[in-house]
Design a protein around this motif. Sequence first.
Motif, PDB file in Angstrom:
ATOM      1  N   GLN A   1      -6.766  -1.781  -2.842  1.00  0.00           N
ATOM      2  CA  GLN A   1      -6.256  -2.739  -3.817  1.00  0.00           C
ATOM      3  C   GLN A   1      -7.127  -3.984  -3.787  1.00  0.00           C
TER       4      GLN A   1
ATOM      5  N   HIS B   1      -5.297  -1.352  -8.427  1.00  0.00           N
ATOM      6  CA  HIS B   1      -4.879  -0.442  -7.362  1.00  0.00           C
ATOM      7  C   HIS B   1      -5.512   0.919  -7.616  1.00  0.00           C
TER       8      HIS B   1
ATOM      9  N   ASP C   1      -6.513   4.197  -0.795  1.00  0.00           N
ATOM     10  CA  ASP C   1      -5.434   3.296  -1.212  1.00  0.00           C
ATOM     11  C   ASP C   1      -5.929   1.852  -1.297  1.00  0.00           C
TER      12      ASP C   1
ATOM     13  N   LEU D   1       0.835  -1.186   0.000  1.00  0.00           N
ATOM     14  CA  LEU D   1       0.000   0.000   0.000  1.00  0.00           C
ATOM     15  C   LEU D   1       0.875   1.243   0.000  1.00  0.00           C
ATOM     16  N   ASN D   2       0.390   2.282  -0.657  1.00  0.00           N
ATOM     17  CA  ASN D   2       1.133   3.534  -0.713  1.00  0.00           C
ATOM     18  C   ASN D   2       1.214   4.175   0.667  1.00  0.00           C
TER      19      ASN D   2
ATOM     20  N   TRP E   1      -1.345  12.913  -4.625  1.00  0.00           N
ATOM     21  CA  TRP E   1      -1.939  11.579  -4.531  1.00  0.00           C
ATOM     22  C   TRP E   1      -1.477  10.681  -5.659  1.00  0.00           C
TER      23      TRP E   1
ATOM     24  N   TYR F   1      -7.088  -2.042   2.112  1.00  0.00           N
ATOM     25  CA  TYR F   1      -7.181  -0.589   2.023  1.00  0.00           C
ATOM     26  C   TYR F   1      -6.806   0.005   3.372  1.00  0.00           C
ATOM     27  N   LYS F   2      -6.577   1.304   3.380  1.00  0.00           N
ATOM     28  CA  LYS F   2      -6.319   2.027   4.620  1.00  0.00           C
ATOM     29  C   LYS F   2      -7.608   2.704   5.069  1.00  0.00           C
TER      30      LYS F   2
ATOM     31  N   LYS G   1      -5.376   4.381  -6.517  1.00  0.00           N
ATOM     32  CA  LYS G   1      -4.448   5.198  -5.744  1.00  0.00           C
ATOM     33  C   LYS G   1      -5.033   6.534  -5.299  1.00  0.00           C
ATOM     34  N   LYS G   2      -6.050   7.040  -6.002  1.00  0.00           N
ATOM     35  CA  LYS G   2      -6.536   8.394  -5.729  1.00  0.00           C
ATOM     36  C   LYS G   2      -7.958   8.434  -5.173  1.00  0.00           C
TER      37      LYS G   2
END
Length: 289
Positions: free
Chosen positions: A205, A216, A203, A27-28, A288, A184-185, A218-219
Amino acid sequence: MINTETTPTAYLTEETSPVSLMQNSNLNPAPFELFKSIRLFDSITLKEIQNIGLMNRIDTKFVFHGELLPRLLHQLTNYYNILEIEDSRIFTYENIYWDTPHFSFYHNHHNGKLNRYKVRHRRYKETSATFLEIKFKSNKKRTIKQRMSVQDLHNKMPSTENMFLKQRLPVEFHHLQPSLFGTYKRITFASKKSNERVTIDFDAQFQNPESSKKVHLKKLVIAEVKRPIALASSLFLDIMHNYRIHTSSFSKYCIGCSMTAPEQIKTNRFKMQLRGLNFIELKDNHKWN
């Protein structure tokens, strides 16, 4: 475009655990501005937020680009407490979703059926707490959740957990298999004035258990307001209205399946949501990326 990746087929076996597959997806890190924003909130403990309960509730969801999040959090600071566990305020959720071989849970949602179910294992990574959960969406649009504590995530349903499901699900849903992995977060807030929780997920996935195809996002940010009754006032809902962000029927499970296994399932109902996700992911914003 939305970030997708297909790896060689990795069918589930006892040697190939869902945990190891999900751990391959890094995860980012959260943007620094987000860390600064959440440090301004008063905190609430896990025990205190568990007292709010809300296992029987009304859910209201919103989706939007992550660039809005710092501004949104600034407006919430004085009115919501943030969940904090051992100095952490952002938590990682690991999920294994279960469905019939023909994706009955998915198609019931896709076809707009109420009185529908969703089954998942969920692990809270930071605490290692793991649960088997059944979510039921009633024809009155209430969400009712039942769960049992389990030892770990599994790729096969142990007998005790299988019994838990059979006692609570219609007979046509008694033979389930892993249908989606998701991580995810999440940031969790509790209103200072009412019995309300707000979760902020980002975030995300998703991975197909059979093909190992990954997506994924990401934004994308998914916000959810959880209240005991629909008529209760909510500052968060008012803020969403002011930003002209409309409620959404977004389902992480359904969108994850639509993006990782479109050849196996119907996706017509979610085409507009998928276009919206593509727009969000294509939008350029350096914070992001």
